[in-house]
Design a protein around this motif. Sequence first.
Motif, mmCIF file in Angstrom:
data_model
loop_
_atom_site.group_PDB
_atom_site.id
_atom_site.type_symbol
_atom_site.label_atom_id
_atom_site.label_comp_id
_atom_site.label_asym_id
_atom_site.label_seq_id
_atom_site.Cartn_x
_atom_site.Cartn_y
_atom_site.Cartn_z
ATOM 1 N N LEU A 146 46.302 43.192 43.119
ATOM 2 C CA LEU A 146 46.716 42.067 43.947
ATOM 3 C C LEU A 146 45.641 40.984 43.978
ATOM 4 C CD1 LEU A 146 48.639 40.716 45.951
ATOM 5 C CD2 LEU A 146 47.533 42.044 47.771
ATOM 6 N N ARG A 147 44.391 41.373 44.135
ATOM 7 C CA ARG A 147 43.311 40.389 44.179
ATOM 8 C C ARG A 147 43.202 39.623 42.871
ATOM 9 N NH1 ARG A 147 38.695 44.169 47.148
ATOM 10 N NH2 ARG A 147 39.522 43.973 49.269
ATOM 11 N N CYS A 196 45.573 39.170 40.721
ATOM 12 C CA CYS A 196 46.768 38.330 40.591
ATOM 13 C C CYS A 196 46.544 36.992 41.280
ATOM 14 C CB CYS A 196 47.968 39.060 41.186
ATOM 15 S SG CYS A 196 49.507 38.128 41.118
ATOM 16 N N LEU A 197 45.983 37.014 42.476
ATOM 17 C CA LEU A 197 45.702 35.774 43.199
ATOM 18 C C LEU A 197 44.616 34.957 42.495
ATOM 19 C CD1 LEU A 197 45.777 37.166 46.855
ATOM 20 C CD2 LEU A 197 47.585 35.940 45.634
ATOM 21 N N ILE A 221 46.231 33.212 39.550
ATOM 22 C CA ILE A 221 47.038 32.075 39.994
ATOM 23 C C ILE A 221 46.152 30.855 40.235
ATOM 24 C CG2 ILE A 221 48.443 31.201 41.898
ATOM 25 C CD1 ILE A 221 49.673 33.971 42.152
ATOM 26 N N GLY A 272 51.897 34.693 37.177
ATOM 27 C CA GLY A 272 51.131 35.154 38.336
ATOM 28 C C GLY A 272 51.955 35.125 39.618
ATOM 29 N N ILE A 273 52.729 34.060 39.807
ATOM 30 C CA ILE A 273 53.565 33.960 41.007
ATOM 31 C C ILE A 273 54.651 35.032 40.993
ATOM 32 C CG2 ILE A 273 55.198 32.485 42.240
ATOM 33 C CD1 ILE A 273 53.555 30.076 41.264
ATOM 34 N N GLN A 296 54.518 37.934 39.455
ATOM 35 C CA GLN A 296 53.879 39.220 39.682
ATOM 36 C C GLN A 296 53.538 39.425 41.154
ATOM 37 O OE1 GLN A 296 50.542 39.262 36.987
ATOM 38 N NE2 GLN A 296 51.760 40.067 35.281
ATOM 39 N N TYR A 297 53.136 38.363 41.829
ATOM 40 C CA TYR A 297 52.868 38.479 43.261
ATOM 41 C C TYR A 297 54.148 38.819 44.027
ATOM 42 C CZ TYR A 297 51.633 37.258 48.037
ATOM 43 O OH TYR A 297 51.443 37.291 49.388
ATOM 44 N N TYR A 321 54.950 42.389 43.451
ATOM 45 C CA TYR A 321 54.093 43.274 44.237
ATOM 46 C C TYR A 321 54.620 43.402 45.665
ATOM 47 C CZ TYR A 321 50.029 45.035 46.753
ATOM 48 O OH TYR A 321 49.201 45.769 47.565
ATOM 49 N N ARG A 322 54.988 42.272 46.288
ATOM 50 C CA ARG A 322 55.485 42.326 47.657
ATOM 51 C C ARG A 322 56.776 43.125 47.740
ATOM 52 N NH1 ARG A 322 51.810 41.474 51.134
ATOM 53 N NH2 ARG A 322 53.498 41.178 52.643
#
Length: 379
Positions: free
Chosen positions: A132-133, A135-136, A139, A225-226, A228-229, A232-233
């Motif tokens: 997650l980190r 991924c951000l 982005i 990236g967006i 994938q985020y 993840y959620r």
Amino acid sequence: MAEPDAPTPDEIAKAAGLLANLKTLEEQAAHFNELVQQVNSAEAQCLKELQKQRKAVKEFLRHKNTATVASSNNALADQLEVIRRKLQHLEYQFPKPAHIILRLAIGSCAPVSLKPLKLRLQYKAEYEIFKLRFCLIFIALSAMGAFVYHGRVIDAVYGFLTLYYYCTCVLREHILFVNGSRIRAWWFGHHYLSIILSGLILITPATPTYASFRLPFYIFSLYIGIVQYLQYRYQKSRLYTLVALDRARPMDTVSGDGFFSDSLEREFLLLLPFLAVGQLWQMWNSWFLLSTWKENALREWQIPVAGALFAILGAGNMLSTLWTYLKKKQGYRAQGVRGSRFTNMPGSPPVSPGVVVNGPTAFPFPAPTGAASNVSKSD
């Protein structure tokens, strides 16, 4: 020359106390090593017995008479399902053999089997936070590279971080696989190919082709990236629900386009078009690089290799997503028939006895009090 002062009685007593403490710790260390040896010996014995029982169960289930009787006898069919579930549950409790890549990377005797289960869950949670980190971070870097800074410095930073990310991910996923996580073989291959692609992008010279592909690549990376985020959620909340309903394993991870579940959720259907756009975009990246290389007769070998890798990744992701969709759709249609007799989906053993799945102490994802009732209604 002055003679050194003689030690005082307090200093002598303190030294004797330190020596006694070290001797006690030495005895505890020897006892600890003895216990570890006993645990390893017991684990090896259990693995041998598990292999023996697995073979016996498979031979029993393959018998023609067993299948014939089970088709007309509900009691025997239920008993066979219980046998399958118990075997799957036992297989989950013990480590799997490490893949050859993991053995080559850290050695065949490296302690990759995590004990107890709580430690495995902590390692899995750390892996998901790591993803997650990054991924951000990707982005932010993609937006910066596309709209703010157009120099090679940001390109080098982005390429190095992607290379580090995929190398780290593949090692962590191999360790998670040994410890009970179910990760599809495609995602191992996907990460190996991504390692090669990241290295190629990192060493590609600043040619006109690179300059023309740079902006579309960063916009593509920002989009991925967006997505994938959002994945993840969705997967994080969905995995909590499935574990609470006893339809997924606690060690299942949020990776790829889904986990091992036959549920056809509305959230997955909502994400499906965005996944398809990203995969078609990968194919466009491949077409752009290969056509530019062919038309201009370029000498950079990185361009056609990167184009081929984008094509393989795009095609593989499409097939994986299609397989996931068809499997979920098939499971959704059969869910009513199976759900009347079993609460578990096939291939998902129950959680360990005594594990709390509802309330503030839920395992493995604690939820606020009262969330359990909402969870049970959402499926």
